[in-house]
Design a protein around this motif. Sequence first.
Motif, PDB file in Angstrom:
ATOM      1  N   ALA A   1      10.423   1.713  -2.349  1.00  0.00           N
ATOM      2  CA  ALA A   1       9.344   2.004  -1.399  1.00  0.00           C
ATOM      3  C   ALA A   1       8.861   0.761  -0.669  1.00  0.00           C
ATOM      4  CB  ALA A   1       8.175   2.663  -2.124  1.00  0.00           C
ATOM      5  N   GLY A   2       9.439  -0.410  -1.000  1.00  0.00           N
ATOM      6  CA  GLY A   2       9.110  -1.636  -0.278  1.00  0.00           C
ATOM      7  C   GLY A   2       8.116  -2.541  -0.955  1.00  0.00           C
ATOM      8  N   SER A   3       7.881  -2.385  -2.257  1.00  0.00           N
ATOM      9  CA  SER A   3       6.912  -3.214  -2.963  1.00  0.00           C
ATOM     10  C   SER A   3       7.246  -4.697  -2.841  1.00  0.00           C
ATOM     11  CB  SER A   3       6.874  -2.823  -4.440  1.00  0.00           C
ATOM     12  OG  SER A   3       6.056  -3.715  -5.171  1.00  0.00           O
TER      13      SER A   3
ATOM     14  N   SER B   1       1.955   6.151  -7.239  1.00  0.00           N
ATOM     15  CA  SER B   1       0.917   6.957  -7.890  1.00  0.00           C
ATOM     16  C   SER B   1       1.326   8.425  -7.987  1.00  0.00           C
ATOM     17  CB  SER B   1      -0.404   6.831  -7.121  1.00  0.00           C
ATOM     18  OG  SER B   1      -0.267   7.343  -5.798  1.00  0.00           O
ATOM     19  N   ALA B   2       2.104   8.891  -7.029  1.00  0.00           N
ATOM     20  CA  ALA B   2       2.576  10.280  -7.075  1.00  0.00           C
ATOM     21  C   ALA B   2       3.475  10.517  -8.274  1.00  0.00           C
ATOM     22  CB  ALA B   2       3.319  10.616  -5.784  1.00  0.00           C
ATOM     23  N   LEU B   3       4.136   9.460  -8.742  1.00  0.00           N
ATOM     24  CA  LEU B   3       4.990   9.574  -9.926  1.00  0.00           C
ATOM     25  C   LEU B   3       4.205   9.320 -11.207  1.00  0.00           C
ATOM     26  CD1 LEU B   3       7.962   9.885 -10.908  1.00  0.00           C
ATOM     27  CD2 LEU B   3       8.165   7.407 -10.706  1.00  0.00           C
TER      28      LEU B   3
ATOM     29  N   ILE C   1       0.832  -1.208   0.000  1.00  0.00           N
ATOM     30  CA  ILE C   1       0.000   0.000   0.000  1.00  0.00           C
ATOM     31  C   ILE C   1       0.865   1.256   0.000  1.00  0.00           C
ATOM     32  CG2 ILE C   1      -1.615   1.349   1.382  1.00  0.00           C
ATOM     33  CD1 ILE C   1      -2.928  -1.244   2.245  1.00  0.00           C
ATOM     34  N   VAL C   2       1.884   1.279   0.845  1.00  0.00           N
ATOM     35  CA  VAL C   2       2.777   2.440   0.893  1.00  0.00           C
ATOM     36  C   VAL C   2       3.467   2.633  -0.451  1.00  0.00           C
ATOM     37  CG1 VAL C   2       4.863   3.386   1.939  1.00  0.00           C
ATOM     38  CG2 VAL C   2       3.128   2.310   3.385  1.00  0.00           C
ATOM     39  N   ALA C   3       3.988   1.523  -1.020  1.00  0.00           N
ATOM     40  CA  ALA C   3       4.676   1.610  -2.312  1.00  0.00           C
ATOM     41  C   ALA C   3       3.717   2.078  -3.402  1.00  0.00           C
ATOM     42  CB  ALA C   3       5.281   0.259  -2.673  1.00  0.00           C
TER      43      ALA C   3
END
Length: 581
Positions: A327-329, A35-37, A28-30
């Motif tokens: 980001a930890g995906s 999405s910001a990119l 979720i964090v990743a």
Amino acid sequence: MSPPGWQEYVPGVGLARSYERAWLPKDIVAGLVLSALLVPQGMAYAELAGLPAVTGLYTSILCLLGYAVFGPSRVLVLGPDSSLGPMIAATIAPLLLANGDPARAVALASMLAVMVGVVMTVAGLARFGFVADLLSKPTQIGYMNGLALTIVIGQLAKLFGFSVDADGLVAEARAFFSGLADGEANATAAVLGVCSLAGILLLNRFMPKLPSVLIVVVLAAITVSAFDLKSHDVDTVGVLPQGFPPFTVPAVSWGDLPPLFVGALAIAVVALADTMSTASAFAARRGDRVRGNQEMVGIGAANIAAGFFQGFPVSTSGSRTAVAEQAGSRSQVTGIVGAAMITVVLVFATSLMQYVPQPTLGAIVIAAALSLADIAGTRRLWHQRRTEFWLSIIALLGVAFLGVLPGILVAVGLSILNVFRRTWWPHTAELGRVEGIAGLHDTESYPGAELLRGLVVYRFDAPLIFANARMFSDKVRETATDDPSLQWIIVAAEPITDVDTTASDMLQELDAWLNARGVSLVFAEMKDPVRKKIERYELTRTINPAHFHPTLDAAVAEYVRQTGASWRSPQPEADDEGSRR
């Protein structure tokens, strides 16, 4: 182990069954970071392809969902790509009407995506993953350098706040500098664009873990809003159409299909080569294996999904994949979260895009183009192998001066010709014995190597086929003519991986010619599959079956046994021909 049956072709089912709850927070964090990119890049690359900015968001959503179901990699991120944008534009631009109707452009791009998807899927199911090898590394470097140059030149006018009506690298460069000279540039837009580009490059250089594109876009949008830069004629993206893209069958004419198919083939080759190189790099870091054919199916599904929802062709993005991994995906759930966030933007926050300036989107594209260029790789080719350096330069010039689609054809053609050249004019060597080193070695590398009187050991480093049969024959005949004392020519046949019918006829004529001069043609270390072809061609009726030896040492030993020759050092160059013998 691969899952059985149909599940092998739908990796998303296996992921859903094996998904671990502990992965969810990281995915979720990743996905949020990704999405910001995806939002600003998707819009920028859509405009690079000559399409409305919102289609980049449509494309991002559907390709992420399609790959999550059919893609084999748990880490790769697909989406609009800077390397495909010019190819898409080059394919659809000649088919547009004089006014360049945006709706028709979207329909053409969507059909192009569907065709790319079908080509990739069929090729993957047929196990044509080897097609990625059609672009060699040197020609790929040259193609990407040429593409980077083309993209940068094409975006300069947008960066400076004006537009040009030109097509092609030279024409666009001339139009840009003419526009500057005529005062067409918007000073406010130019400052904003240049600062945006500098911000992205500086953040990437000194703070690579920060989302540079998002930071710059937010700051640029705030600047436009705070200082009312719209009143200074700074173009912005504007308010995007609200809502999730509807399912749409692209409406194009039958006459549009042939040129679209040609473009689809070129895009498929580039997308596959890019995906395989990116997948290999990230798989090696994670200890995974690359399933090349399933990758083609995954990319195909992503393109088909995008094409039926007003999207355009996509490929793997190394930069976005790296962001997701950092980001930890843990799985493709990252992509699903990213798609969900873009959907939220389209449904609830389209007005936020009204302040995003066009010069900043141009800066995003230019920054991406600069990352495509591989100057270090080009420099390495210059130092390591000049032939491949010049192949790279020719590929660059092909893209720069012929156009993107002809450029990719030039790059693929050069890769194939380079392979053919190595087979047509392979390396050959005369071998001798070097004191203190086992085996026989190239006399050019070891000028002092010992030789046996009346014997030449000849190595031919290529399959023996129609393209090089005459070269082989001429070289052997020249050797026999130059040395009247010659009794045997031993062919070190280990590098010869094939003998075709043309070469078979040549060997028959050559053996007869040598026999008439008292010279025996002998083979050592011939591979079993090649030996079976020799027997099938019935060459052993001409070439004595006893002249096939399992090793070079065995062949040389048999020659020494029959002639009593002994190893000797080569004579000085100053000796006359008679004393040398």
